[in-house]
Design a protein around this motif. Structure first.
Motif, PDB file in Angstrom:
ATOM      1  N   VAL B  62       0.842  -1.205   0.000  1.00 24.43           N
ATOM      2  CA  VAL B  62       0.000   0.000   0.000  1.00 24.43           C
ATOM      3  C   VAL B  62       0.877   1.255   0.000  1.00 24.43           C
ATOM      4  O   VAL B  62       1.860   1.332   0.754  1.00 24.43           O
ATOM      5  CB  VAL B  62      -0.933  -0.011   1.226  1.00 24.43           C
ATOM      6  CG1 VAL B  62      -1.814   1.229   1.257  1.00 24.43           C
ATOM      7  CG2 VAL B  62      -1.797  -1.266   1.221  1.00 24.43           C
ATOM      8  N   GLY B  63       0.503   2.215  -0.809  1.00 18.20           N
ATOM      9  CA  GLY B  63       1.238   3.480  -0.879  1.00 18.20           C
ATOM     10  C   GLY B  63       1.043   4.305   0.386  1.00 18.20           C
ATOM     11  O   GLY B  63       0.159   4.009   1.194  1.00 18.20           O
ATOM     12  N   PRO B  64       1.860   5.346   0.588  1.00 17.36           N
ATOM     13  CA  PRO B  64       1.753   6.149   1.812  1.00 17.36           C
ATOM     14  C   PRO B  64       0.464   6.962   1.853  1.00 17.36           C
ATOM     15  O   PRO B  64      -0.154   7.207   0.813  1.00 17.36           O
ATOM     16  CB  PRO B  64       2.978   7.068   1.729  1.00 17.36           C
ATOM     17  CG  PRO B  64       3.280   7.160   0.278  1.00 17.36           C
ATOM     18  CD  PRO B  64       2.895   5.853  -0.328  1.00 17.36           C
ATOM     19  N   GLU B  94       6.883   4.056  -8.240  1.00 15.01           N
ATOM     20  CA  GLU B  94       6.548   5.072  -7.231  1.00 15.01           C
ATOM     21  C   GLU B  94       5.118   4.874  -6.752  1.00 15.01           C
ATOM     22  O   GLU B  94       4.221   4.635  -7.563  1.00 15.01           O
ATOM     23  CB  GLU B  94       6.701   6.482  -7.820  1.00 15.01           C
ATOM     24  CG  GLU B  94       8.130   6.954  -7.831  1.00 15.01           C
ATOM     25  CD  GLU B  94       8.264   8.460  -8.002  1.00 15.01           C
ATOM     26  OE1 GLU B  94       7.257   9.120  -8.289  1.00 15.01           O
ATOM     27  OE2 GLU B  94       9.387   8.963  -7.853  1.00 15.01           O
ATOM     28  N   LEU B  95       4.914   4.968  -5.445  1.00 16.95           N
ATOM     29  CA  LEU B  95       3.572   4.839  -4.874  1.00 16.95           C
ATOM     30  C   LEU B  95       3.194   6.131  -4.168  1.00 16.95           C
ATOM     31  O   LEU B  95       4.056   6.819  -3.619  1.00 16.95           O
ATOM     32  CB  LEU B  95       3.534   3.686  -3.860  1.00 16.95           C
ATOM     33  CG  LEU B  95       3.758   2.273  -4.383  1.00 16.95           C
ATOM     34  CD1 LEU B  95       3.727   1.276  -3.238  1.00 16.95           C
ATOM     35  CD2 LEU B  95       2.733   1.893  -5.434  1.00 16.95           C
ATOM     36  N   ASP B  96       1.891   6.435  -4.182  1.00 20.17           N
ATOM     37  CA  ASP B  96       1.394   7.600  -3.436  1.00 20.17           C
ATOM     38  C   ASP B  96       0.070   7.239  -2.766  1.00 20.17           C
ATOM     39  O   ASP B  96      -0.279   6.056  -2.687  1.00 20.17           O
ATOM     40  CB  ASP B  96       1.267   8.825  -4.346  1.00 20.17           C
ATOM     41  CG  ASP B  96       0.341   8.585  -5.518  1.00 20.17           C
ATOM     42  OD1 ASP B  96      -0.489   7.670  -5.426  1.00 20.17           O
ATOM     43  OD2 ASP B  96       0.445   9.293  -6.540  1.00 20.17           O
ATOM     44  N   GLU B  97      -0.653   8.256  -2.321  1.00 18.06           N
ATOM     45  CA  GLU B  97      -1.870   7.993  -1.552  1.00 18.06           C
ATOM     46  C   GLU B  97      -3.010   7.414  -2.390  1.00 18.06           C
ATOM     47  O   GLU B  97      -4.036   7.010  -1.851  1.00 18.06           O
ATOM     48  CB  GLU B  97      -2.338   9.268  -0.831  1.00 18.06           C
ATOM     49  CG  GLU B  97      -2.733  10.429  -1.734  1.00 18.06           C
ATOM     50  CD  GLU B  97      -1.576  11.322  -2.117  1.00 18.06           C
ATOM     51  OE1 GLU B  97      -0.408  10.918  -1.915  1.00 18.06           O
ATOM     52  OE2 GLU B  97      -1.834  12.406  -2.654  1.00 18.06           O
ATOM     53  N   THR B  98      -2.818   7.362  -3.707  1.00 21.99           N
ATOM     54  CA  THR B  98      -3.889   6.840  -4.570  1.00 21.99           C
ATOM     55  C   THR B  98      -3.553   5.475  -5.160  1.00 21.99           C
ATOM     56  O   THR B  98      -4.336   4.923  -5.929  1.00 21.99           O
ATOM     57  CB  THR B  98      -4.166   7.807  -5.741  1.00 21.99           C
ATOM     58  OG1 THR B  98      -2.986   7.861  -6.565  1.00 21.99           O
ATOM     59  CG2 THR B  98      -4.513   9.199  -5.264  1.00 21.99           C
ATOM     60  N   THR B  99      -2.380   4.944  -4.828  1.00 19.96           N
ATOM     61  CA  THR B  99      -1.942   3.721  -5.503  1.00 19.96           C
ATOM     62  C   THR B  99      -1.480   2.631  -4.520  1.00 19.96           C
ATOM     63  O   THR B  99      -1.146   2.898  -3.378  1.00 19.96           O
ATOM     64  CB  THR B  99      -0.775   4.016  -6.469  1.00 19.96           C
ATOM     65  OG1 THR B  99       0.232   4.708  -5.748  1.00 19.96           O
ATOM     66  CG2 THR B  99      -1.223   4.808  -7.666  1.00 19.96           C
ATOM     67  N   GLU B 100      -1.467   1.401  -5.044  1.00 22.21           N
ATOM     68  CA  GLU B 100      -0.864   0.260  -4.346  1.00 22.21           C
ATOM     69  C   GLU B 100      -0.244  -0.639  -5.415  1.00 22.21           C
ATOM     70  O   GLU B 100      -0.670  -0.626  -6.570  1.00 22.21           O
ATOM     71  CB  GLU B 100      -1.897  -0.483  -3.492  1.00 22.21           C
ATOM     72  CG  GLU B 100      -3.169  -0.871  -4.212  1.00 22.21           C
ATOM     73  CD  GLU B 100      -4.267  -1.340  -3.253  1.00 22.21           C
ATOM     74  OE1 GLU B 100      -4.001  -2.214  -2.431  1.00 22.21           O
ATOM     75  OE2 GLU B 100      -5.395  -0.833  -3.373  1.00 22.21           O
ATOM     76  N   LEU B 101       0.766  -1.393  -5.019  1.00 21.24           N
ATOM     77  CA  LEU B 101       1.505  -2.205  -5.989  1.00 21.24           C
ATOM     78  C   LEU B 101       1.163  -3.684  -5.804  1.00 21.24           C
ATOM     79  O   LEU B 101       1.272  -4.213  -4.690  1.00 21.24           O
ATOM     80  CB  LEU B 101       3.012  -1.993  -5.789  1.00 21.24           C
ATOM     81  CG  LEU B 101       3.933  -2.877  -6.626  1.00 21.24           C
ATOM     82  CD1 LEU B 101       3.885  -2.486  -8.096  1.00 21.24           C
ATOM     83  CD2 LEU B 101       5.365  -2.810  -6.105  1.00 21.24           C
TER      84      LEU B 101
END
Lengths: 264, 114
Positions: B62-64, B94-101
């Motif tokens: 999970v992104g931050p 790169e991950l952010d508050e809208t993404t997960e890998l």
């Protein structure tokens, strides 16, 4: 005003008319509360649930073959989970940039690689794609691929060591352009495939195309459906090959585990 | 669907790190990584894992909650039931508050030389 209130007012000697506004005020207040939008009056609105986008990146692939000296042919076999097919991976290209499906022995005429493979008794069909060969066997009751796999490995190695062409020149020269193939596949999807799966809430989309190799995605009722493999092999494959006979490998890149509303 | 007994993850952070704890999402349940060592500041490597013991449908990193987390390299070691252990490595992302890998991969089919 009800009758009890009237009597109360009579005995308390208050003016009946004086109560009227108060009751009306109460009614007005309730009307005001219910008629106003809830959002404006709610000081603690619940936050919207965060829906994150799942990023899928291709994994870093290790080289499955160790470096070898000279021209040694290395082959790895990988039987499918259902054991009816086996993928043979080689350390050299067989048909660069393209793929070709040989459904029968007759279709292999002029293609020495496929002719050699069809000389083996249990081979039903051959799919050549870049540096791989996928064999479907006739006897679906046999799960052990090691005996037939060894024979196929020997046949491939011998044919490659002999040199010369592997795929018929006729196939190569008559291969349509990628744009023509894409146009034909999209036509098949629009006119036959999607109207067919629409009854089950399904949707097929062309994901990408390389040479004559097609990758699709299944959505809606097809995503996660237990009959998706059947739809793919008996419906989508035959429809694509009817519209574009030169189609080679067809892959399904659907994440079926993420299906939200599968038909079956 | 295989039963995942446990996994270990190695996350190499690039030039954008995070202060908050790293979390993963298993079958739509967001959980913190356990048995942590290292960190998630720029240039650091975080090691963590979880004893899952459940059938795996999906697993993501999970992104931050705020900002961007630049991941240089991610390696996951899986231990599934009735399957030899296997590893999967992912490239920079790169991950952010809208993404997960997506970090789940089914056990590879066995191969043999012919």
């Amino acid at each position: 005003m009800n009758i009890i209130t009237k009597f109360k007012n009579m005995f308390s000697s208050k003016d009946v008319g004086a109560k009227e506004p108060a009751q009306n005020n109460v009614v007005d207040d309730i009307t005001n509360i219910t008629s106003e939008p809830v959002e404006e009056n709610n000081p603690f609105p619940e936050p919207e649930p965060v829906v994150r986008r799942v990023i899928r990146v291709p994994e870093v692939a290790d080289d499955i073959f160790p470096p070898v000296d000279g021209n040694k042919v290395l082959i790895k076999a990988q039987p499918s989970a259902t054991s009816d097919q086996c993928l043979f991976m080689l350390n050299r290209p067989l048909f660069s940039g393209h793929s070709w499906w040989f459904p029968t022995f007759e279709t292999a005429e002029g293609s020495p690689l496929a002719e050699r493979l069809f000389s083996l008794e249990d081979v039903e069909s051959v799919l050549v794609n870049e540096a791989t060969v996928t064999i479907t066997r006739k006897d679906k009751n046999i799960c052990d691929w090691k005996p037939l796999g060894a024979e196929i490995g020997t046949a491939l190695r011998e044919r490659l060591e002999e040199g010369g062409e592997l795929i018929s020149q006729k196939i190569i020269s008559e291969m349509p352009s990628q744009d023509e193939i894409q146009e034909g596949i999209q036509k098949a999807i629009n006119e036959e495939v999607n109207p067919g799966v629409a009854g089950h809430g399904g949707l097929i989309t062309l994901e990408h195309i390389k040479g004559n190799t097609i990758t699709i995605k299944m959505g809606g009722g097809c995503q996660g459906c237990s009959a998706a493999d059947l739809t793919l092999k008996q419906g989508v494959h035959s429809s694509f090959r009817k519209f574009v006979p030169q189609v080679g490998a067809i892959f399904d890149e659907t994440d079926h585990a993420a299906g939200l509303n599968p038909y079956f | 669907m295989p039963k995942l007994n446990k996994f270990k993850i190695y996350i190499e952070t690039g030039n954008k790190g995070i202060e908050e704890p790293a979390r993963f999402c298993f079958n739509s349940h967001v959980l913190p990584l356990e048995e942590l060592s290292g960190g998630t500041k720029p240039g650091e490597t975080l090691e963590g894992g979880y004893d899952v013991h459940s059938v795996a449908h999906s697993m993501t990193l999970v992104g931050p909650e705020k900002g961007t987390w630049s991941l240089q390299k991610i390696k996951v070691d899986f231990e599934c039931e009735n399957t030899p252990p296997y590893s999967v490595e992912y490239p920079a992302v790169e991950l952010d508050e809208t993404t997960e890998l997506n970090i789940w991969k089914d056990p590879p089919l066995p191969t043999f030389d012919v």
